[in-house]
Design an enzyme around this catalytic site. Structure first.
Site, PDB file in Angstrom:
ATOM      1  N   GLU A 286      17.843  -1.635  -1.799  1.00 18.02           N
ATOM      2  CA  GLU A 286      18.205  -1.183  -3.145  1.00 18.02           C
ATOM      3  C   GLU A 286      17.243  -0.064  -3.487  1.00 18.02           C
ATOM      4  OE1 GLU A 286      19.259  -4.294  -5.920  1.00 18.02           O
ATOM      5  OE2 GLU A 286      19.057  -5.733  -4.287  1.00 18.02           O
ATOM      6  N   CYS A 320      15.125   2.457 -11.856  1.00 20.08           N
ATOM      7  CA  CYS A 320      16.061   3.105 -10.930  1.00 20.08           C
ATOM      8  C   CYS A 320      17.340   3.469 -11.665  1.00 20.08           C
ATOM      9  CB  CYS A 320      16.358   2.187  -9.762  1.00 20.08           C
ATOM     10  SG  CYS A 320      16.836   0.551 -10.303  1.00 20.08           S
TER      11      CYS A 320
HETATM   12  P1  NAD Z   1       7.858   1.929  -2.833  1.00 18.31           P
HETATM   13  O1  NAD Z   1       8.919   2.194  -1.812  1.00 18.31           O
HETATM   14  O2  NAD Z   1       6.669   2.797  -2.828  1.00 18.31           O
HETATM   15  O3  NAD Z   1       7.304   0.438  -2.678  1.00 18.31           O
HETATM   16  C1  NAD Z   1       8.171  -0.680  -2.671  1.00 18.31           C
HETATM   17  C2  NAD Z   1       7.546  -1.766  -1.824  1.00 18.31           C
HETATM   18  O4  NAD Z   1       7.495  -1.351  -0.466  1.00 18.31           O
HETATM   19  C3  NAD Z   1       6.115  -2.128  -2.213  1.00 18.31           C
HETATM   20  O5  NAD Z   1       5.956  -3.528  -2.127  1.00 18.31           O
HETATM   21  C4  NAD Z   1       5.298  -1.438  -1.144  1.00 18.31           C
HETATM   22  O6  NAD Z   1       4.043  -2.045  -0.907  1.00 18.31           O
HETATM   23  C5  NAD Z   1       6.191  -1.589   0.063  1.00 18.31           C
HETATM   24  N1  NAD Z   1       5.956  -0.623   1.134  1.00 18.31           N
HETATM   25  C6  NAD Z   1       5.430   0.621   1.044  1.00 18.31           C
HETATM   26  N2  NAD Z   1       5.381   1.192   2.267  1.00 18.31           N
HETATM   27  C7  NAD Z   1       5.902   0.298   3.141  1.00 18.31           C
HETATM   28  C8  NAD Z   1       6.146   0.319   4.545  1.00 18.31           C
HETATM   29  N3  NAD Z   1       5.859   1.380   5.300  1.00 18.31           N
HETATM   30  N4  NAD Z   1       6.711  -0.768   5.111  1.00 18.31           N
HETATM   31  C9  NAD Z   1       7.031  -1.853   4.374  1.00 18.31           C
HETATM   32  N5  NAD Z   1       6.810  -1.927   3.046  1.00 18.31           N
HETATM   33  C10 NAD Z   1       6.272  -0.866   2.436  1.00 18.31           C
HETATM   34  O7  NAD Z   1       8.616   1.916  -4.240  1.00 18.31           O
HETATM   35  P2  NAD Z   1       7.998   1.678  -5.705  1.00 18.31           P
HETATM   36  O8  NAD Z   1       7.186   2.870  -6.073  1.00 18.31           O
HETATM   37  O9  NAD Z   1       7.363   0.337  -5.790  1.00 18.31           O
HETATM   38  O10 NAD Z   1       9.325   1.617  -6.598  1.00 18.31           O
HETATM   39  C11 NAD Z   1       9.957   2.756  -7.087  1.00 18.31           C
HETATM   40  C12 NAD Z   1      11.250   3.035  -6.331  1.00 18.31           C
HETATM   41  O11 NAD Z   1      12.036   1.860  -6.313  1.00 18.31           O
HETATM   42  C13 NAD Z   1      12.106   4.097  -7.010  1.00 18.31           C
HETATM   43  O12 NAD Z   1      12.651   4.953  -6.035  1.00 18.31           O
HETATM   44  C14 NAD Z   1      13.215   3.261  -7.676  1.00 18.31           C
HETATM   45  O13 NAD Z   1      14.415   3.976  -7.902  1.00 18.31           O
HETATM   46  C15 NAD Z   1      13.376   2.160  -6.694  1.00 18.31           C
HETATM   47  N6  NAD Z   1      13.977   0.966  -7.320  1.00 18.31           N
HETATM   48  C16 NAD Z   1      15.289   0.666  -7.051  1.00 18.31           C
HETATM   49  C17 NAD Z   1      15.898  -0.434  -7.671  1.00 18.31           C
HETATM   50  C18 NAD Z   1      17.342  -0.798  -7.386  1.00 18.31           C
HETATM   51  O14 NAD Z   1      17.749  -1.905  -7.751  1.00 18.31           O
HETATM   52  N7  NAD Z   1      18.131   0.067  -6.764  1.00 18.31           N
HETATM   53  C19 NAD Z   1      15.162  -1.212  -8.554  1.00 18.31           C
HETATM   54  C20 NAD Z   1      13.825  -0.885  -8.798  1.00 18.31           C
HETATM   55  C21 NAD Z   1      13.239   0.199  -8.170  1.00 18.31           C
END
Ligand code: NAD
Length: 524
Positions: A286, A320
């Site tokens: 997502e 998001c």
């Molecule tokens: P992010 O991708 O930076 O982090 C999300 C998670 O992934 C965190 O727990 C992080 O520690 C982990 N992560 C980071 N690098 C990783 C790797 N290499 N391997 C595995 N895990 C890893 O995102 P964020 O800054 O926490 O959230 C913001 C983003 O999330 C925005 O793009 C937003 O649109 C999206 N979002 C989408 C929804 C949806 O339902 N579509 C909902 C909320 C947020």
């Protein structure tokens, strides 16, 4: 029958006083350095050397709490523990797993004020948003419990003489849940309880910035009776333990909500078979959005301004689903923009802990710098019709509205994840819809119009995961607006909807020939 958890009415003085008290209690605990989080494996809490300090988004000098970060060895130990506990949890009855989710919901209800205070301080979410986050988490538990009771017994298939056909679902195995910070309870909870109720074991890897809330949730999960060998909590660095877990041959499915870059990296890694791997990993992603609101020429501008303002600026646009593009048809462009900018100049900007705040500081200094750079760059090639003011202390970003934004610009095309809106005019409603869907994302969208044929047109042509007509584009509720997008907004079925749990299970069909001549006698 499922009903959404009521949100708190903050116009009632006692409700406001209750949150104030919870915030004071939390503040005292912060001052006493009592707030912490740590990995939990097999029910045991681990204290590691590397510690992440979470700073208050409204005052970077203040540390709210400390998280002992999981190591790669912890990730391996968690997987080993879950492998050992997998069969036991899978064999726990569906009724008991569903009842466990209801106990998780009940516990969150009873801890609602303390959880709200923590979300307000750690995630920097304004009151109403923090309250809605908890209500959504409760909804996920209740709704998925109902759903699993619906799906949990074998279904009879077509009836043919001499043949018994059954269709049933089995869990996949170990589910890795990787959650973002912006819905620190609801999203972490929704993905985790979906995995658990379907009979999978789950590892929750929360976002670094909101590990304290993740930990509070993990404690609730275990207290509610989830077997300690079926659930592990691993706060840690995404690029370290997140990656380690993603690559593990023991992980059967990955439920990820977060950025596109990380999501696609996960999808790519999941396609590579690890040593001894026996399952093709199922991945649910997502991801982000570039959501547009269309304001038609005949729209009720009072409604449109209110809907757009809330969709664009609440929680500083860090959703998001947030509105980041506004397309206004014909002669409504100038009056709408004027009123939208006027309204933006009146929004309450302040720390999330203050009850009236709409625009709060963004999650951290890195985000603040990134969004301020987007605004600075956009100011060189687009006209800012409005730029708000902000306090000097804290990670604030001013609400900013750009007008006549070129459709080729990155401001128009890329997700900003902050309180920044790009607006432009369209000659017709049809052109507005074409502009709205000309995006790599397809998450949410909204239309304000009073023309029935335009409503029909939007339903057919404005193809996004969640389309809203005559209301803003944020605030999806479980069961009422199952949430999720397509194109580069993600893969998988909608959270909080009837197809969601199916992704966590594998279907099996069993056919028995019943024409045989009796059974072998068996002693009981
Ligand atoms: P992010 O991708 O930076 O982090 C999300 C998670 O992934 C965190 O727990 C992080 O520690 C982990 N992560 C980071 N690098 C990783 C790797 N290499 N391997 C595995 N895990 C890893 O995102 P964020 O800054 O926490 O959230 C913001 C983003 O999330 C925005 O793009 C937003 O649109 C999206 N979002 C989408 C929804 C949806 O339902 N579509 C909902 C909320 C947020």
């Amino acid at each position: 029958m499922f009903r959404n958890e009521p949100i708190t009415d903050f116009s009632i003085a006692e409700n406001r006083a209750a949150v104030e008290t919870a915030l004071k209690l939390l503040h005292q605990r912060i001052a006493n350095n009592e707030i912490y989080a740590c990995p939990i494996i097999n029910g045991k809490e681990l204290r590691n050397k590397e510690v992440f300090e979470r700073h208050d988004p409204a005052d970077f000098r203040l540390v709210i709490g400390r998280t002992s970060l999981a190591t790669e060895a912890d990730a391996d130990a968690a997987l080993a523990s879950l492998k050992a506990g997998k069969d036991h949890w899978e064999e726990t009855s569906v009724a008991e797993r569903a009842a466990t989710l209801r106990r998780i919901a009940a516990q969150m209800r009873s801890e609602r004020l303390a959880l709200a205070a923590l979300i307000i301080r750690e995630a920097g979410k304004p009151w109403r948003e923090a309250d809605a986050d908890i209500a959504e988490a409760i909804d996920f538990c209740e709704y998925y419990a109902d759903e699993m009771l619906r799906l949990g017994s074998p279904f009879k298939l077509m009836d043919v003489l001499g043949e018994d056909n059954q269709y049933l679902y089995q869990p996949r195995g170990i589910a890795l849940v990787i959650s973002p910070w912006n819905f620190p309870l609801a999203i972490a909870c929704g993905m985790t309880v979906a995995a658990l109720v379907t009979g999978n074991c789950a590892i929750l890897k929360p976002a670094e910035s909101t590990s304290l809330i993740g930990y509070a949730f993990a404690k609730i999960v275990l207290a509610a009776g989830v077997s300690p060998s079926a659930f592990a909590f691993l706060p840690g660095r995404g690029e370290l333990i997140g990656r380690r877990l993603v690559h593990s041959p023991d992980v059967a499915m990955i439920c990820f909500t977060g950025s596109r870059a990380v999501g696609l990296e996960i999808l790519n890694s999941a396609a590579t078979l690890g040593l001894g791997q026996t399952t093709i990993k199922k991945v649910i992603l997502e991801l982000g959005g570039k959501n547009a609101i269309i304001v038609d020429e005949d729209a009720d501008l009072d409604e449109a301004v209110k809907g757009a303002l809330n969709s664009a600026f609440s929680y500083a646009g860090q959703k998001c689903s947030a509105c980041s593009r506004i397309i206004v048809v014909g002669g409504a462009y100038e009056p709408f923009l004027r009123r939208f900018c006027d309204a933006a100049s009146n929004i309450i900007v302040g720390p999330a802990a203050e009850s009236g705040t709409l625009l709060c500081p963004v999650i951290d200094v890195a985000s603040q710098k990134r969004i301020l750079a987007v605004i600075a760059e956009s100011e060189t090639n687009a006209h800012a019709a409005f730029k708000g003011s902000t306090p000097t202390e804290g990670n604030y970003v001013p609400a900013t509205i750009f007008r006549d934004v070129a459709t080729s610009s990155s401001l128009w095309r890329e997700e900003v994840f902050g309180p920044v809106v790009a607006a432009r005019q369209a000659a017709s409603f049809e052109e507005a819809v074409a502009l709205a869907i000309d995006s790599q994302y397809a998450l949410t969208g909204a239309v304000f119009t009073r023309t029935p044929s335009h409503i029909d047109y939007a339903k057919r042509k404005f193809k996004v995961g969640n389309l809203y007509i005559n209301r803003g584009c944020t605030g999806a509720l479980v069961c009422r607006q199952p949430f999720g997008g397509f194109k580069l907004s993600g893969v998988g079925s909608k959270a909080g909807g009837p197809d969601y749990l199916l992704q966590f299970m594998e279907p099996r069909a069993i056919t028995e020939n019943t024409m045989r001549r009796g059974f072998t006698p068996q002693s009981t």
